[in-house]
Each structure stands twice: as C-alpha cells, then as structure tokens.
Design a protein around this motif. Structure first.
Motif: not given
Length: 170
Positions: A10-13, A28-35, A94-102
């Motif tokens: 889902d974070f491909g394009k 990325i999957q770990a971030y999905i599972d957590k956040y 959007g929240f996962i995108y933010y947490q991962y890139l941060k």
C-alpha cells in the motif's frame, strides 16, 4: 497482522510512497502493526475500538454506523463547520508514513546516532518534507471522525477517544 488490511505494498505508489528495498518490507510491516492499533485505539477509545474490531469481516466493518466512520465522508456539524474525512485507511496510512519517515532521519550505528547520506543525494530537512503534510492530513480525518462520533453520540455510546494535535514546526 493489520486490523484494516493495510499491507506493505500500500506504500508503493501515490502520496504514501516509501522506499522499497529488500530490508524495508519487514520494517514497514512492523510500523503498520504497531501504529495502526495505537491510532485506532486513540481515535475510538478502548471499548469502542473493541466493538469496531469485532464488527470487522475481511478487514471491513459490517454495521452501518461503523461503515460511516470507516469510509470517506463530508458533513456539516451542528456548529455549521464542514468536516471532511478521507476514511480510516487513508488516515492510518498517513500516520504510518509519518512515523516511518520520521524515524529514518537518524540511524543507530556502533558509533551512535548517525544521519544517512547518499553518494549522489542530499537529505531534505524534515521542515521541507511532506511528512508533516501527510501527518496533518491524517489528523484532519481523525478529527472529522471524532466530530461525527460526538455529533451522533447515541450511535457510539462507548466512545472515549482522545484528541491529537497537528504538527507544527515553527
């Protein structure tokens, strides 16, 4: 395991595009599972979150009251304000995108915290990046869902969500 069926691809394009290296999928999957879980619990409160999850079938709510807050919507509330929700999937991405890139702005190495540096590139300051825009877009959807729940509180009796704020970098 994702509650709403959000997966690495889902974070491909599109607006939530993340780097796809051979080691990134598990991260990325770990971030999905957590956040995903954390933000949904904050959004709804523990009891309403549990009811919402119990109503899911194939990661989609079945009851009309949960579909209303799950899907994108627009409405005028009692205070004559317009609230727009892009839907729970978009909000969580959007929240996962933010947490991962941060968390990518620094890496931990043997020598301590280091900043990654590409050979032919230069890192953009987080002040000039889109991570805050994506986060704030998600916060607007989060707040729209909570306003809707509050305005139709008789349908969401176990609501006990908490407010979150926008990101500012002044």
């Amino acid at each position: 395991m994702s509650i709403l069926g959000i997966i690495y691809s889902d974070f491909g394009k599109g607006k939530f595009e993340l780097h796809h290296g051979m080691y990134e999928q598990a991260k990325i999957q770990a971030y999905i599972d957590k956040y995903e879980r954390q933000y949904l619990v904050k959004l709804l409160g523990v009891e309403l979150f549990n009811e919402f999850v119990a109503d899911l079938s194939s990661n989609v709510p079945q009851s009309a009251k949960y579909l209303k807050i799950y899907n994108p919507f627009e409405y005028d509330n009692v205070d004559c304000n317009i609230h727009i929700s892009e839907g729970m999937i978009d909000m969580i991405k959007g929240f996962i995108y933010y947490q991962y890139l941060k968390d990518l702005t620094n890496n931990v190495a043997v020598s301590g915290n280091v900043r990654p540096m590409g050979e032919n590139s230069e890192n953009v300051s987080t002040l000039n990046s889109m991570i805050y825009t994506r986060y704030n877009d998600s916060v607007r959807t989060y707040k729209a869902i909570q306003y809707y729940i509050c305005d139709f509180s008789s349908d969401y009796l176990k609501y006990n969500g908490i407010s979150i704020g926008m990101a500012y970098w002044l």
